[in-house]
Motif scaffolding. Structure first.
Motif, short mmCIF file in Angstrom:
data_model
loop_
_atom_site.label_atom_id
_atom_site.label_comp_id
_atom_site.label_asym_id
_atom_site.label_seq_id
_atom_site.Cartn_x
_atom_site.Cartn_y
_atom_site.Cartn_z
N GLN A 44 0.84 -1.20 0.00
CA GLN A 44 0.00 0.00 0.00
C GLN A 44 0.87 1.25 0.00
O GLN A 44 1.85 1.33 0.72
N PHE A 45 0.49 2.22 -0.82
CA PHE A 45 1.17 3.52 -0.82
C PHE A 45 0.11 4.61 -0.70
O PHE A 45 -1.02 4.44 -1.18
N GLN A 46 0.48 5.69 -0.05
CA GLN A 46 -0.51 6.73 0.25
C GLN A 46 0.16 8.10 0.31
O GLN A 46 1.30 8.24 0.76
N THR A 47 -0.54 9.09 -0.17
CA THR A 47 -0.10 10.47 -0.03
C THR A 47 -1.30 11.32 0.34
O THR A 47 -2.44 11.04 -0.07
N ALA A 48 -1.07 12.33 1.16
CA ALA A 48 -2.15 13.20 1.61
C ALA A 48 -1.64 14.62 1.75
O ALA A 48 -0.47 14.85 2.07
N THR A 49 -2.53 15.57 1.51
CA THR A 49 -2.21 16.99 1.66
C THR A 49 -3.30 17.65 2.50
O THR A 49 -4.49 17.41 2.28
N ARG A 50 -2.88 18.45 3.44
CA ARG A 50 -3.83 19.16 4.30
C ARG A 50 -3.50 20.65 4.29
O ARG A 50 -2.34 21.04 4.49
N TYR A 51 -4.52 21.46 4.10
CA TYR A 51 -4.38 22.92 4.20
C TYR A 51 -5.13 23.37 5.45
O TYR A 51 -6.35 23.21 5.55
N ARG A 52 -4.38 23.88 6.41
CA ARG A 52 -4.97 24.29 7.68
C ARG A 52 -5.60 25.68 7.56
O ARG A 52 -4.96 26.63 7.12
N ILE A 53 -6.88 25.76 7.98
CA ILE A 53 -7.65 27.00 7.90
C ILE A 53 -7.92 27.48 9.32
O ILE A 53 -8.75 26.91 10.04
N GLY A 54 -7.19 28.48 9.78
CA GLY A 54 -7.36 28.96 11.14
C GLY A 54 -6.90 27.90 12.15
O GLY A 54 -6.04 27.07 11.87
N GLU A 55 -7.48 27.93 13.36
CA GLU A 55 -7.07 27.02 14.42
C GLU A 55 -7.84 25.69 14.40
O GLU A 55 -7.35 24.69 14.92
N HIS A 56 -9.03 25.67 13.82
CA HIS A 56 -9.87 24.49 13.95
C HIS A 56 -10.38 23.92 12.62
O HIS A 56 -11.14 22.95 12.62
N GLY A 57 -9.98 24.49 11.51
CA GLY A 57 -10.47 24.01 10.23
C GLY A 57 -9.35 23.50 9.34
O GLY A 57 -8.18 23.85 9.51
N ALA A 58 -9.71 22.66 8.38
CA ALA A 58 -8.72 22.14 7.45
C ALA A 58 -9.41 21.56 6.23
O ALA A 58 -10.55 21.08 6.30
N LEU A 59 -8.71 21.60 5.11
CA LEU A 59 -9.13 20.95 3.88
C LEU A 59 -8.09 19.89 3.55
O LEU A 59 -6.91 20.20 3.42
N SER A 60 -8.53 18.64 3.42
CA SER A 60 -7.60 17.53 3.21
C SER A 60 -7.95 16.76 1.96
O SER A 60 -9.12 16.66 1.57
N PHE A 61 -6.91 16.20 1.34
CA PHE A 61 -7.07 15.38 0.13
C PHE A 61 -6.09 14.22 0.24
O PHE A 61 -4.91 14.42 0.50
#
Length: 232
Positions: A199-216
């Motif tokens: 298994q191989f995996q990659t992920a990206t997270r963009y942190r929005i403020g202190e409590h939010g995030a957008l992940s892929f």
């Protein structure tokens, strides 16, 4: 069985759980655990939290349908026998799949290629999974014994790297599934898949403020040969 490959993609907004496609039958370890991963599970714990972590996952999945690659419900499948002959099998699935997955994670604070390093191992316990249920119904024409709990296929991820750049977190990971679960071709109490998988995996997270995030996140699995079965 021929070698197979599976690719899963999950996109998450805010603090919700990571969406993971779950099909009634799929020759993939990762997709057999619907909804077990949450948004932050694709990333290493914060350094200030420590170096050694224990997590207990649990999952319950129930289905009475089989869907093809287009997402349409089907009640028959074509099966190729060992001599090349084909036959049509009527499906009558009614599967309840449970999973307990204790996990031990280690993040020693090392740096590899400028990234934080970590790794983990998960030793799952489950009843016969959905893939085993379908294989039994196709091969033997009977349902499985869902009360037959046992050790599943162990997953180890010795390589897990995370880069932190401004508001972005980017990971790259590689691991393997070991065929440690109970498996025999045609058995009605299989808790494993009967093959090795990478298994191989990659992920990206963009942190929005202190409590939010957008992940892929993107997860791929390449499976080795499986004997005495030919379901596609």
């Amino acid at each position: 069985m021929r070698r197979t490959a599976t690719l899963l993609i999950a996109a998450v907004v805010g603090l919700g759980a990571a969406a993971q496609p779950a099909r009634a039958y799929n020759l993939s370890h990762y997709s057999a655990m619907p909804g077990i991963a949450f948004q932050d599970d694709y990333f290493l714990p914060a350094p200030e939290l420590g170096r050694l972590f224990f997590a207990q996952y649990s999952s319950w999945y129930s289905t009475d349908t089989f869907r093809n690659a287009d997402g349409n419900v089907v009640d028959q499948v074509q099966v190729t026998g060992p001599r090349g002959e084909t036959r049509t099998v009527d499906l009558d699935l009614d599967v309840d799949y449970g999973l307990l997955g204790p996990l031990l994670l280690w993040s020693p604070g090392w740096r590899v290629l400028g990234a934080r390093y970590g790794g983990f191992v998960m030793v799952p316990v489950s009843n016969p999974n959905v893939a085993a249920s379908l294989e039994t119904e196709i091969g033997l024409g009977r349902s499985v014994d869902t009360s037959a709990w046992g050790l599943g296929d162990v997953y180890a991820q010795p390589l897990w790297l995370e880069w932190n750049v401004d508001a972005f977190d980017i990971t790259a990971a590689s691991g393997f599934w070991a065929p440690s679960g109970r498996y025999a071709a045609g058995a009605d109490d299989n808790t494993g898949f009967g093959f090795w998988g990478h298994q191989f995996q990659t992920a990206t997270r963009y942190r929005i403020g202190e409590h939010g995030a957008l992940s892929f996140a993107v997860t791929g699995e390449v499976n080795q040969n499986k004997e005495d079965a030919d379901v596609v």
